[in-house]
Design an enzyme around this catalytic site. Structure first.
Site, short mmCIF file in Angstrom:
data_model
loop_
_atom_site.label_atom_id
_atom_site.label_comp_id
_atom_site.label_asym_id
_atom_site.label_seq_id
_atom_site.Cartn_x
_atom_site.Cartn_y
_atom_site.Cartn_z
CG ASP A 189 -35.98 52.35 11.63
OD1 ASP A 189 -36.51 53.44 11.95
OD2 ASP A 189 -35.58 52.12 10.49
CB SER A 190 -33.21 53.75 16.51
OG SER A 190 -32.13 53.42 15.65
N GLY A 191 -33.90 54.98 13.45
CA GLY A 191 -33.42 55.99 12.51
C GLY A 191 -31.94 55.90 12.24
CG ASP B 226 -28.43 50.13 16.08
OD1 ASP B 226 -29.04 51.08 15.54
OD2 ASP B 226 -28.42 48.99 15.60
N GLY C 74 -27.17 44.90 12.18
CA GLY C 74 -25.84 44.85 11.56
C GLY C 74 -25.57 43.60 10.75
CG ASP D 242 -37.33 45.20 9.03
OD1 ASP D 242 -36.51 44.80 9.87
OD2 ASP D 242 -37.06 46.11 8.22
#
Lengths: 376, 376
Positions: free
Chosen positions: A92-94, A146, A221, A271
């Site tokens: 993921d982007s963190g 995001d 989200g 996930d």
């Protein structure tokens, strides 16, 4: 990365497919065990391969960035080598952990400034920087930065957040195509659809992200507190817009029922920490329903945890023994429950693939959903 | 139970042997991994068998009595069945944990009254009752109730305690021979030598316990804070008295060096929480010395944990990865370190047996002891 749809269900939007990566193929729909800081908690890599047959695992950029850190990961030759895992990895982007874990966070157009939950040190995640970090981690699939809106979130706030997410996506994608993988395998970049629970914003976002020549698309989200019916409505409206020839990843979802309902709406990848985290707390998902291992009723049930399972832990140990371990706070309890739940999640995905191929997915799903919600 | 001495070293009192039990044979000298509450912490039973080749494990009567309790263990058909372990088990008497863990304890001639460290409930362990409990647990080897003296302990106190231990031994043995195993295998009862650090008391105790027609004898009350030289002196004086044809078990000992030195003094059996407990804290015992995995020096050492080891965990994972897991408090760190340390302890015992047979035990031991004490 290449995605091939193999079978499309006629009664639902479910489909099976194959994702080809530099670390091998993934049959979809797929559940990705969460390997937070380079470890699927309480499970050996050998067990992931030989006992669970996990096709891909997830890593969290926030955790890996803080510990062991990018220096170590770079020296190791990336996360695959560091943890000795030769199958695909998605990071993921963190962003999500910045919002949920960091001691302090401040969002600006530039990025997300935050304090580490470990030592309070300050860090800035920008759309470009999280690409760089994920280049160093070396995951096969990497995610855009995001903003994940909370629930509830008013329309104005959701729109403002969505604009920021789209702005960041543009910068992140641009940085991605102007940088190269650091190791000897390809990386794919997935944009993320946001927009809270608002159909107009989700449609806007789905259209926006579909404009990028990406290898796949994620929906973020959701499963943040909204009723499941709303989640399904949003998923439905988004998968109708996202390109049919690209994999769709529903982030952080969910219960076994959530997975089956979302597969029916055209989701390919999932996930969730639920199988491992709830497992450690003594909650088992089974094909017959949910078991709370702390419940007194299991104390003298010496039958195997799951006699129909192919995972050694399910037949090696009894319900009464697992209850004893969970009640006593023994590490082995966390190990067994995590193995069981992951084994069940991966079995459920395998069954879904089988029934999609057979053309009987919707009937099978109806029967399963009823059983899965039972409290045993 | 049958014990056969196979090789006796000519330069030391070391020997190899075979203990035959209702659950199979044990090659001695042997280290018994501690399976406190029916689980060797952080290690699967499958790993104990297939990866560590553990011959026998230990269970703690105190822990098992409190959780899951004798009702459950009895219904399960004993501990072997409850935990699905078909090899030998030894249980202690629970006395040591009463002194070290219980919230409150009061010793009388009758027995040890104590409050559970879990819920404060009051319980009485008598020499007879701990035999009954160990009959229900069903271990292959069970232990007499003793009083373990603290260190330091004055001579008068040690003598008084020893008299109590001997009195309890008489009652326990009498109860043992007048009761029967509950399951379909034989149980053996080991008396325990006490007497603190006093040669006269230890000699008195060794003579006293040798008078019992027991299948083996234990030495308790050591490694409780006394200097190792004193421990070795006591072990030496006791093994000179204990019958040569019976196995000798040094309880709760110790470091790898302690094991080798004690083997040279004629000890056949050991147990200790050190490999698992210290492992969970990041301390690794290796053939080249001791590694503190929290040390910064391992952070970028991507070599295998132990390239010479036969245990999968030692070659699957790197030192840097294990350090990351330990620093991050990840369960997998405890799993790997426990596997490594147990694998090393069991390998060391196998090597000791090999060198005793070859007649070169003392030379090998000298070289090993030097290396084992090194801080890496």
């Amino acid at each position: 990365m290449k995605f091939t749809v193999l079978h499309s269900d006629t009664n639902t939007k479910a489909r099976t497919g194959i994702i080809s990566t530099g670390h091998g193929s993934i049959e979809t729909p797929v559940f990705m065990p969460v390997g937070t800081a380079g470890t699927v908690k309480a499970v050996h890599q050998r067990e992931l391969i030989e006992d669970l047959h996990a096709q891909i695992i997830l890593g969290n950029t926030y955790h890996l960035y803080l510990r062991p850190g990018t220096d170590i990961l770079h020296q190791a030759g990336g996360l695959h080598k560091f943890i000795n895992w030769n199958r695909p990895i998605l990071t993921d982007s963190g962003g999500y952990q910045v919002y949920s874990l960091a001691a302090m966070r401040k969002l600006t157009r530039e990025g997300a400034l935050f304090s580490s939950h470990i030592d309070g040190s300050k860090h800035l995640f920008t759309p470009e920087k999280v690409v760089d970090i994920q280049r160093i981690i070396g995951a096969d699939i990497i995610m855009a930065l995001d903003e994940c809106t909370p629930y509830p979130c008013d329309h104005g706030q959701a729109l403002k957040s969505l604009n920021l997410t789209h702005d960041w996506l543009g910068r992140g994608f641009d940085h991605f195509i102007h940088t190269k993988p650091l190791y000897d395998h390809e990386q794919s970049f997935f944009p993320i659809v946001q927009g809270s629970v608002y159909q107009d914003l989700r449609a806007k976002s789905a259209l926006e992200v579909s404009g990028y020549p990406a290898d796949g698309f994620a929906i973020g989200g959701l499963s943040v507190g909204e009723p499941p019916e709303i989640m399904y409505e949003i998923v439905k409206s988004v998968t109708e817009i996202l390109p049919v020839e690209k994999p769709r990843y529903l982030m952080g979802v969910g219960t076994p029922v959530n997975l089956l309902e979302s597969i029916a709406l055209g989701i390919d990848m999932f996930d969730c920490v639920m199988p491992t985290r709830n497992g450690r707390n003594g909650m088992l998902f089974t094909r017959n329903g949910i078991m709370n291992m702390r419940n007194n009723k299991w104390k003298d049930d010496f039958s195997p945890i799951d006699p129909e399972s192919n995972c050694f832990a399910d037949t090696w140990y009894s319900k009464a023994y697992l209850r004893h371990l969970i009640i006593s706070g023994e590490i082995l309890g966390a190990q067994i429950a995590s193995l069981h739940n992951l084994s069940f999640y991966l079995w459920l995905m395998g069954e879904a693939r089988k029934f999609i191929k057979a053309g009987t997915f919707d009937i099978w799903k109806k029967g399963m959903v009823e059983k899965l919600n039972t409290r045993l």
